[in-house]
Scaffold this motif. Structure first.
Motif, mmCIF file in Angstrom:
data_model
loop_
_atom_site.group_PDB
_atom_site.id
_atom_site.type_symbol
_atom_site.label_atom_id
_atom_site.label_comp_id
_atom_site.label_asym_id
_atom_site.label_seq_id
_atom_site.Cartn_x
_atom_site.Cartn_y
_atom_site.Cartn_z
ATOM 1 N N ASP A 76 -25.620 -19.391 -1.990
ATOM 2 C CA ASP A 76 -25.625 -17.972 -1.670
ATOM 3 C C ASP A 76 -25.303 -17.203 -2.946
ATOM 4 O O ASP A 76 -24.322 -17.498 -3.629
ATOM 5 N N GLN A 77 -26.105 -16.200 -3.245
ATOM 6 C CA GLN A 77 -25.946 -15.488 -4.507
ATOM 7 C C GLN A 77 -24.633 -14.721 -4.595
ATOM 8 O O GLN A 77 -24.194 -14.352 -5.677
ATOM 9 N N SER A 78 -23.984 -14.487 -3.454
ATOM 10 C CA SER A 78 -22.700 -13.786 -3.490
ATOM 11 C C SER A 78 -21.581 -14.669 -4.027
ATOM 12 O O SER A 78 -20.514 -14.173 -4.389
ATOM 13 N N SER A 80 -22.208 -17.924 -6.238
ATOM 14 C CA SER A 80 -23.189 -18.900 -6.723
ATOM 15 C C SER A 80 -22.657 -19.784 -7.850
ATOM 16 O O SER A 80 -23.294 -19.939 -8.885
#
Length: 702
Positions: A76-78, A80
């Protein structure tokens, strides 16, 4: 429908079936024959489908059932964090915290300590010794023993050497040990003492992959060509070149398996949940920080290791998080749960502590017993202090600006109790593995000990949701760890639905169990927990029951047992355990056990009532001091009081179908040794139903 995922076939006819299914769909099958050191067996062949999607590179699957499989990480880019291996995590720790003490264990009455640099070097030596003994890539090192530096070093060393660490519960029978050791293809088994060695000796002839056993606590009573003391073992690998080990370490990938956690087997055969390097390193970093664990640069956390390391909660909390953030781990004595834990806590002075609900309940019962034996004024003072503290903690958020009487109560009384428990410096108290009762939560809250619940599974590398000082709501297990997600499916009118997980904590799959793995995931890769829960508007999760524990009566009514069981225990302070029965039955019934003291040597429940239970008896006019007295004579005062308590619970229920119509008191309290509890003291409902079949059948005789 056939799912397009990685398959294992060991026979030609299975291969042909797969080919016939896939070829019409235009899927290209690649055959890969593995070397013996890579394979599960010499005949193993992996059929790896590669979906050609208009020039796109084939993607890795979200799950696998092979020990040497790879998976796609749920990044998840939140949150990463770059995926890393266990070795990379440890190297970073040595650079940051090398001189700090990592472990402390008691030898001959004195604490001996090991720094992180020494810990790493010992793990390196162990890895080379495992290679010398013939540890194969993706085969297991199984560890059967109580928590110790040797457990940690063996676990880390096995991963460095390209193996998979697999814990086995010390309470397991020889046959239960055999099932796990065979399933995980254990090349080496590390055992604590002669008692555990004897189990392995009984099954060794049936373990074709087992090459050696290492004993880390006892001196060997007899020589054996493939059994080594820990001292002998640590010197075996001296001739293995560092370059050989480096090559293995450099070949490891974050999305490969390094840990196997076997489920308790309460609902069937134990399943080996495969955890990747990334599962371990990411969860150690982010779940612990969500729980407010501090890096050693800010404050070196001190914890006490005593819960079984075969369970994911203890392994993540004690071992892997300890490495990640430079924590100092004190090892309790093997008889910790028999009474010595509090001595270790007072010496170690932990800054953070974790227990399963039954541990917290036993502490509560012990404190209540001590209070019952104290004088009138002490009882009154304690009752006042606890009520003041609970009122304050329930009325508003905790703050430094406490009223004078709250500070006075804490200073004069409550702080002394925390000191007697070894919690003078403890800032965070966690609970996991099962839900806490409201009674337990409120009792500790009244001592100014808020219990922060963590929630997850073996299949989520431990905690997927965390409570902490900054993320706390009573009765909630907090929020999903940053970078992870939780959702509910099949919600009912009350907002209860099955809890599902997504994120870097989610496991790779069950070893050698394709059907069970497929059942665990939906088509989008979300992991189904089998638990029921609610989410509030702020994202706090409340676990309300377990689908497999849900009682479905003969009339088709769904009844969650835990709230009713907790209500009975709250109404009746003499009751230790209550188990609701009624699946496919016309009405509900209940098995009850009474609070009894524990044998100090075995930790098994005795026939003697606890002081709190005796006090209950005295108040209602009974002179009973033993469980057997009450059960044998069906003590009129006690049985009437129990019935009245159950009547009160029934009156508060939302529907008559939830009424308890029959009950009985068992002659002995539940225990691990009795088979009613698993290793983490979780109730094994199927085992209880089988053990007390006659009592249950008597409820439903016409």
């Amino acid at each position: 429908m056939f799912r397009k995922r990685l398959l294992l076939a060991g026979a030609v006819n299975v291969r042909n079936i797969i080919l016939n299914r896939l070829q019409p769909k235009g899927i290209n099958i690649q055959r890969r024959t593995l070397t013996d050191k890579q394979s599960i067996s010499e005949e193993s062949v992996i059929y790896s489908e590669k979906i050609q999607d208009k020039g796109k590179e084939p993607s890795e699957p979200l799950w696998t059932t092979f020990a040497d499989g790879v998976v796609k990480l749920r990044i998840d880019q939140s949150c990463s964090q770059t995926p890393i291996t266990v070795h990379q995590m440890f190297k970073e720790t040595v650079e940051r915290y090398g001189p700090l003490n990592a472990m402390a264990s008691k030898k001959n009455g004195k604490w001996e300590k090991i720094t992180f640099s020494e810990y790493y070097n010992l793990s390196w030596k162990a890895a080379k010794s495992f290679l010398k003994l013939g540890l194969e890539r993706f085969h297991s090192v199984a560890i059967l023993g109580f928590n110790s530096p040797e457990w940690f070093i063996s676990a880390v060393g096995s991963i460095f050497a390209g193996g998979i660490v697999t814990g086995i519960y010390t309470t397991n029978t020889p046959e239960a040990c055999y099932y796990i050791a065979y399933d995980c293809k254990a090349n080496i088994i590390v055992v604590e003492n002669q008692k555990q060695l004897d189990k392995i000796m009984q099954i060794w002839s049936r373990l074709p992959y087992l090459k050696a056993v290492v004993v880390y606590n006892d001196s060997l009573l007899e020589s054996h060509p493939n059994i080594y003391t820990m001292e002998e073992f640590m010197e075996l690998g001296n001739e293995i070149p560092d370059a050989t080990l480096n090559d293995i370490i450099n070949s490891q990938k974050p999305n490969q398996c390094c840990v196997l956690i076997y489920t308790s087997g309460t609902t069937g055969k134990p399943k080996g949940a495969m955890l990747s390097h990334d599962n371990i390193t990411w969860t150690s970093a982010h779940a612990s920080r969500a729980g407010d664990m501090q890096p050693a640069e800010i404050q070196q956390e001190i914890i006490v290791s005593y819960l079984p390391l075969s369970h994911i909660a203890a392994q993540i909390y004690d071992l892997w998080t300890g490495i990640k953030w430079g924590e100092q781990v004190y090892f309790a004595e093997p008889d910790a749960l028999k009474g010595s834990l509090v001595n270790t806590l007072k010496e170690a002075q932990p800054t953070s502590h974790m227990g399963v609900p039954r541990v917290w309940e036993k502490i509560m019962e012990k404190l209540k017993d001590m209070s019952a034996q104290s004088g009138f004024m002490k009882k009154k003072m304690l009752s006042w202090a606890m009520s003041v503290s609970l009122e304050r903690n329930l009325s508003c958020s905790r703050s430094d600006l406490k009223p004078f009487r709250t500070r006075l109560a804490d200073y004069l009384i409550l702080a002394k109790i925390r000191s007697a428990l070894g919690f003078s410096h403890c800032q965070k108290h966690f609970s996991g593995a099962a839900p806490l009762t409201t009674e337990t939560l409120d009792f500790f809250l009244s001592l100014n000990i808020p219990l922060y619940e963590a929630y997850g599974m073996s299949e989520t590398s431990g905690p997927h949701c965390m409570s902490a000082p900054s993320v706390y709501r009573r009765r909630s297990c907090g929020k999903a760890v940053p970078g992870c997600k939780v959702k509910l499916v099949n919600e009912n009118a009350d907002g209860n639905g099955e809890i599902c997980f997504w994120g870097r904590t989610v496991f790779m799959g069950y070893l050698n169990m394709e059907d069970k793995t497929e059942e665990a995931f939906n088509n989008d890769g979300w992991l189904h927990s089998g638990d029921l829960g609610k989410l509030d508007k702020d994202g706090f999760l409340y676990v309300t029951g377990r689908i497999k524990e849900l009682i479905i009566t003969a009339g088709g009514e769904n009844v969650p047992p835990i709230p009713i069981e907790d209500a009975v225990k709250k109404e009746l302070p003499i009751v230790s355990n209550a188990m609701l029965i009624g699946d496919q039955k016309k009405f509900l019934s209940m098995l009850l056990t009474l609070k009894s003291t524990l044998d100090p040597d075995t930790a098994e429940p005795t026939d003697n009532l606890t002081e709190q239970a005796r006090e209950f008896c005295q108040k209602i006019g009974s002179k009973a001091t033993k469980v057997s007295e009450i059960v044998a004579t069906r003590d009129q005062a006690v049985y009437q009081a129990i019935q009245e308590g159950i009547n009160r619970v029934n009156m508060k229920s939302t529907a008559s179908v939830q009424h308890i119509q029959k009950w009985t008191v068992l002659e002995k309290d539940f225990s691990i040794f009795g088979g009613e509890f698993g290793p983490t003291m979780k109730l094994k409902r199927l085992a209880v139903l089988e053990k007390y079949k006659d009592e249950v059948d008597s409820f439903y005789k016409e």
